[in-house]
Design a protein around this motif. Structure first.
Motif, short mmCIF file in Angstrom:
data_model
loop_
_atom_site.label_atom_id
_atom_site.label_comp_id
_atom_site.label_asym_id
_atom_site.label_seq_id
_atom_site.Cartn_x
_atom_site.Cartn_y
_atom_site.Cartn_z
N GLY A 102 0.81 -1.21 0.00
CA GLY A 102 0.00 0.00 0.00
C GLY A 102 0.85 1.26 0.00
N PRO A 103 0.17 2.41 0.06
CA PRO A 103 0.90 3.69 0.03
C PRO A 103 1.67 3.94 1.32
N PHE A 104 2.76 4.68 1.19
CA PHE A 104 3.55 5.06 2.38
C PHE A 104 4.05 6.48 2.23
N GLU A 105 4.25 7.13 3.37
CA GLU A 105 4.88 8.44 3.45
C GLU A 105 5.62 8.48 4.78
N LYS A 106 6.92 8.66 4.73
CA LYS A 106 7.76 8.64 5.93
C LYS A 106 8.59 9.92 6.01
N THR A 107 8.84 10.35 7.24
CA THR A 107 9.62 11.55 7.48
C THR A 107 10.91 11.20 8.21
N VAL A 108 11.99 11.84 7.81
CA VAL A 108 13.29 11.71 8.48
C VAL A 108 13.65 13.10 9.00
N THR A 109 13.96 13.17 10.30
CA THR A 109 14.36 14.43 10.91
C THR A 109 15.89 14.46 11.03
N VAL A 110 16.49 15.51 10.48
CA VAL A 110 17.95 15.66 10.49
C VAL A 110 18.30 16.79 11.46
N LYS A 111 19.09 16.48 12.50
CA LYS A 111 19.49 17.48 13.48
C LYS A 111 20.95 17.87 13.23
N THR A 112 21.18 19.20 13.10
CA THR A 112 22.52 19.72 12.80
C THR A 112 22.82 20.94 13.67
N ASN A 113 24.03 21.45 13.51
CA ASN A 113 24.41 22.69 14.19
C ASN A 113 24.10 23.92 13.33
N ALA A 114 23.41 23.72 12.21
CA ALA A 114 23.06 24.83 11.32
C ALA A 114 21.96 25.67 11.95
N LYS A 115 21.82 26.89 11.47
CA LYS A 115 20.77 27.77 11.96
C LYS A 115 19.42 27.08 11.77
N GLY A 116 18.60 27.05 12.79
CA GLY A 116 17.32 26.35 12.74
C GLY A 116 17.42 24.96 13.33
N GLY A 117 18.58 24.32 13.22
CA GLY A 117 18.85 23.06 13.88
C GLY A 117 18.25 21.81 13.28
N LYS A 118 17.04 21.87 12.72
CA LYS A 118 16.39 20.67 12.20
C LYS A 118 15.93 20.87 10.76
N SER A 119 16.02 19.77 10.01
CA SER A 119 15.46 19.72 8.66
C SER A 119 14.64 18.45 8.58
N ARG A 120 13.59 18.49 7.78
CA ARG A 120 12.76 17.30 7.60
C ARG A 120 12.79 16.88 6.13
N LEU A 121 13.03 15.58 5.94
CA LEU A 121 13.04 14.99 4.61
C LEU A 121 11.89 14.00 4.53
N LYS A 122 11.27 13.88 3.35
CA LYS A 122 10.14 12.97 3.19
C LYS A 122 10.36 12.04 2.02
N ILE A 123 9.95 10.78 2.24
CA ILE A 123 9.90 9.80 1.15
C ILE A 123 8.48 9.29 1.07
N SER A 124 8.08 8.91 -0.13
CA SER A 124 6.73 8.37 -0.32
C SER A 124 6.74 7.41 -1.48
N GLY A 125 5.63 6.71 -1.63
CA GLY A 125 5.47 5.78 -2.73
C GLY A 125 4.32 4.84 -2.47
N ASN A 126 4.25 3.80 -3.26
CA ASN A 126 3.21 2.80 -3.14
C ASN A 126 3.83 1.43 -3.32
N VAL A 127 3.60 0.54 -2.35
CA VAL A 127 4.19 -0.80 -2.39
C VAL A 127 3.18 -1.77 -3.02
N MET A 128 3.59 -2.39 -4.13
CA MET A 128 2.77 -3.39 -4.80
C MET A 128 2.97 -4.71 -4.06
N PRO A 129 1.87 -5.30 -3.55
CA PRO A 129 2.02 -6.53 -2.76
C PRO A 129 2.55 -7.71 -3.59
N LYS A 130 3.10 -8.67 -2.86
CA LYS A 130 3.60 -9.90 -3.49
C LYS A 130 2.43 -10.64 -4.14
N ALA A 131 2.74 -11.30 -5.24
CA ALA A 131 1.72 -12.14 -5.88
C ALA A 131 1.50 -13.38 -5.01
#
Length: 132
Positions: A102-131
């Motif tokens: 089924g469909p998925f959407e996941k977030t990865v939080t990246v913590k750094t010493n940069a201004k703001g400190g956090k960045s968020r990255l997202k991946i998504s897609g749709n998993v076709m089930p096994k036959a």
């Protein structure tokens, strides 16, 4: 009295110069893109990965403290060494579709010493089930 006035003026003239000298250098992380859609992936195809590229646009070393995913199906990898100003780096994100049709959407939080400190990255897609 004139001596004290002259001393006061001299001290006040030096304050901005001292403040500027103490100003810290600051890292700045700039991602080429912050989201990626894998489209349709096959469950039996195994894990899929994407590399989020970034550059340190600041004038200080960029330190990635951690990158965390919201669940165990997603594994981020990040540079362990500082990224110098002007240099590039990669956050690699791997998603395991096995047992997750089924469909998925996941977030990865990246913590750094940069201004703001956090960045968020997202991946998504749709998993076709096994036959079956």
């Amino acid at each position: 009295m004139r001596k004290y006035l002259f001393l006061l003026i001299a001290v006040l003239a030096l304050v901005p110069a001292v403040a500027m000298a103490k100003e810290k250098t600051q890292a700045k992380i700039s991602f080429t893109e912050k989201s990626h859609n894998f489209g349709t992936v096959k469950e039996e195809g195994g894990p899929v990965s994407y590399e989020f590229q970034f550059v340190n646009d600041g004038d200080g070393n960029l330190i990635v403290y951690e990158a965390t995913a919201q669940c165990g199906c997603t594994k981020p990898e990040y540079p362990k060494n500082p990224v110098a100003p002007g240099k590039k780096g990669v956050i690699k994100v791997t998603y395991n579709p096995i047992g997750r049709p089924g469909p998925f959407e996941k977030t990865v939080t990246v913590k750094t010493n940069a201004k703001g400190g956090k960045s968020r990255l997202k991946i998504s897609g749709n998993v076709m089930p096994k036959a079956k």
